[in-house]
Design an enzyme around this catalytic site. Structure first.
Site, PDB file in Angstrom:
ATOM      1  N   ASN A  90     -22.989  18.473 -84.733  1.00 31.00           N
ATOM      2  CA  ASN A  90     -24.142  17.820 -85.348  1.00 31.00           C
ATOM      3  C   ASN A  90     -24.809  16.955 -84.287  1.00 31.00           C
ATOM      4  OD1 ASN A  90     -23.475  18.874 -87.896  1.00 31.00           O
ATOM      5  ND2 ASN A  90     -22.084  17.188 -88.297  1.00 31.00           N
ATOM      6  N   GLN A  97     -24.933  13.711 -88.009  1.00 29.90           N
ATOM      7  CA  GLN A  97     -24.084  13.024 -87.038  1.00 29.90           C
ATOM      8  C   GLN A  97     -23.973  11.557 -87.441  1.00 29.90           C
ATOM      9  OE1 GLN A  97     -25.412  13.137 -82.922  1.00 29.90           O
ATOM     10  NE2 GLN A  97     -23.430  12.425 -82.175  1.00 29.90           N
ATOM     11  N   HIS A 103     -18.842  15.526 -80.284  1.00 30.79           N
ATOM     12  CA  HIS A 103     -17.627  16.046 -80.903  1.00 30.79           C
ATOM     13  C   HIS A 103     -17.917  17.354 -81.604  1.00 30.79           C
ATOM     14  CE1 HIS A 103     -19.509  13.513 -84.018  1.00 30.79           C
ATOM     15  NE2 HIS A 103     -18.891  14.264 -84.936  1.00 30.79           N
ATOM     16  N   HIS A 105     -16.610  19.900 -84.683  1.00 30.56           N
ATOM     17  CA  HIS A 105     -15.833  20.041 -85.907  1.00 30.56           C
ATOM     18  C   HIS A 105     -15.277  21.461 -85.911  1.00 30.56           C
ATOM     19  CE1 HIS A 105     -17.672  16.537 -88.106  1.00 30.56           C
ATOM     20  NE2 HIS A 105     -18.609  16.753 -87.207  1.00 30.56           N
TER      21      HIS A 105
END
Length: 117
Positions: A90, A97, A103, A105
């Site tokens: 995101n 986000q 990061h 997922h």
């Protein structure tokens, strides 16, 4: 400074061991841990240990670490025995986000619909 740990970043604190997490994998440059609010039976976050606001920023500044992040996402999926899975990045609050540290997922263990939104 870009790439340096940020005092106000939740994921920087997790990477530094200041906040506990359910860690499933760790390398010299990445950390993978279970999401505290899972959206699928398996929901693991894979983060770089260096701070970059989002995946695009990470890829532009440190492409080798971005590639390792993707490799580690695949390793997590394998260790979690996921035959099918989704890797999501995101970028920006409008995309969902909520922690502004790059990061991925890794989600699986149920059917994933398309389109996702």
């Amino acid at each position: 400074m870009v790439g340096e740990p940020q005092d106000d970043c939740l994921f920087c604190k997790i990477a530094a061991g200041q906040i506990p997490a359910d860690v499933v994998r760790e390398t010299e440059t990445t950390l993978a841990f279970r999401d505290i609010s899972p959206q699928a039976p398996t929901h693991v976050l894979v983060i770089p240990k260096v701070h970059h606001r989002d995946a695009a920023s990470l890829a532009a500044a440190e492409p080798a670490i971005a590639a390792e992040l993707l490799r580690e996402a695949g390793q997590v999926a394998g260790e979690e025995k996921l035959e099918s899975y989704r890797i999501v990045f995101n970028t920006g609050s409008g995309a969902g986000q909520t922690v502004f540290h790059a990061h991925a997922h890794v989600m699986g263990g149920r059917g994933m619909q398309w389109p996702p939104g």
